[in-house]
Scaffold this active site. Structure first.
Site, mmCIF file in Angstrom:
data_model
loop_
_atom_site.group_PDB
_atom_site.id
_atom_site.type_symbol
_atom_site.label_atom_id
_atom_site.label_comp_id
_atom_site.label_asym_id
_atom_site.label_seq_id
_atom_site.Cartn_x
_atom_site.Cartn_y
_atom_site.Cartn_z
ATOM 1 N N SER A 68 -47.013 -78.977 74.245
ATOM 2 C CA SER A 68 -46.860 -78.308 75.632
ATOM 3 C C SER A 68 -47.907 -79.006 76.728
ATOM 4 O O SER A 68 -47.748 -78.865 77.788
ATOM 5 C CB SER A 68 -47.517 -76.985 75.327
ATOM 6 O OG SER A 68 -48.565 -76.583 74.994
ATOM 7 N N ASN A 71 -51.653 -77.646 68.216
ATOM 8 C CA ASN A 71 -51.156 -76.566 67.620
ATOM 9 C C ASN A 71 -51.319 -76.601 66.178
ATOM 10 O O ASN A 71 -51.675 -75.367 65.547
ATOM 11 C CB ASN A 71 -49.661 -76.607 67.785
ATOM 12 C CG ASN A 71 -49.231 -76.178 69.291
ATOM 13 O OD1 ASN A 71 -49.551 -75.417 69.643
ATOM 14 N ND2 ASN A 71 -48.526 -77.093 69.893
ATOM 15 N N HIS A 88 -54.112 -74.236 78.672
ATOM 16 C CA HIS A 88 -53.114 -75.096 79.373
ATOM 17 C C HIS A 88 -53.841 -75.560 80.580
ATOM 18 O O HIS A 88 -53.816 -74.616 81.515
ATOM 19 C CB HIS A 88 -51.766 -74.583 79.526
ATOM 20 C CG HIS A 88 -50.929 -74.633 78.176
ATOM 21 N ND1 HIS A 88 -50.992 -73.329 77.768
ATOM 22 C CD2 HIS A 88 -50.480 -75.537 77.355
ATOM 23 C CE1 HIS A 88 -50.325 -73.518 76.307
ATOM 24 N NE2 HIS A 88 -50.156 -74.528 76.309
ATOM 25 N N ASP A 121 -54.093 -68.782 80.577
ATOM 26 C CA ASP A 121 -54.246 -68.602 79.081
ATOM 27 C C ASP A 121 -55.725 -69.439 78.505
ATOM 28 O O ASP A 121 -56.152 -69.303 77.599
ATOM 29 C CB ASP A 121 -53.208 -69.105 78.441
ATOM 30 C CG ASP A 121 -53.017 -70.664 78.564
ATOM 31 O OD1 ASP A 121 -53.683 -71.382 79.314
ATOM 32 O OD2 ASP A 121 -51.798 -70.772 78.306
ATOM 33 N N GLY A 145 -45.041 -76.126 71.749
ATOM 34 C CA GLY A 145 -45.396 -75.693 70.377
ATOM 35 C C GLY A 145 -45.190 -76.486 69.117
ATOM 36 O O GLY A 145 -45.507 -76.037 68.076
#
Length: 197
Positions: free
Chosen positions: A31, A94, A178, A175, A65
């Site tokens: 991502s 991840n 990112h 978040d 992801g």
């Protein structure tokens, strides 16, 4: 023909570089490279494509992801489809966020590097830093995976994709993971400086 050879030799002796051939660059990430939460045109990969155009082509084969295991399963098809001259490998975040075993992450990255090289592609490895709440021991061992691969496999290397702003939450989306649109240009420049095109 003889004149052409002497002319070429003269250019090299004088220290003049010949134009680089057009290259296809494939960004293979998660991502952080797929412009999560942003318009695709705002992401650092799109900015890199504009910077390298029109001579070089950039393909974004990133998937939000994605883990290193998932990337390893997708890579052969991506290499066959896009036939890149360069693979920018940005995976592992991840794995780290899920606390997956680091030896498995390293093995997956190493296999992807070897697959890329077998497909006659150069590799630029992108390192990732985890948030500090994962503890100093794990985060240190996590980043050491990238350092070790870059050193042992003699790779072009960006130690930290978010260099220069990793600790500034104002440069991130809500978040806290990112990067925001305002940080994408800096990320692109960090990668661009390590890409010999």
């Amino acid at each position: 023909m003889r004149f052409r050879r002497f002319h070429l030799a003269g250019l090299l002796i004088c220290g003049l570089s010949l134009p680089l051939q057009a290259a296809t660059v494939m960004v293979f990430g998660d991502s952080l490279s797929a412009a999560y939460g942003l318009s695709p045109s705002q992401g650092w990969v799109a900015l890199l494509a504009r910077d390298l155009a029109p001579k070089h082509k950039v393909v974004n084969a990133s998937l939000s992801g994605e883990t290193t295991a998932g990337g390893l399963s997708r890579l052969p098809q991506a290499l066959a489809t896009h036939k890149p001259d360069w693979v920018i490998l940005e995976l592992g975040a991840n794995d780290g966020l899920r606390g997956l075993p680091l030896p498995a992450m390293q093995a997956n990255l190493q296999r992807m590097i070897r697959l890329s090289r077998q497909a006659h592609a150069n590799v630029l490895l992108i390192g990732i830093a985890l948030p500090p709440n994962y503890g100093p021991d794990y985060t240190r061992a996590f980043h050491a995976v990238y350092d070790r691969l870059a050193r042992e496999l003699k790779l072009s290397y960006v130690p930290q994709l978010m260099a220069g702003f990793a600790g500034d939450l104002s440069r991130f989306q809500a978040d806290g993971i990112h990067p925001a649109a305002s940080a994408q240009g800096q990320m692109m420049q960090t990668v661009r400086q390590a890409l010999p095109l």
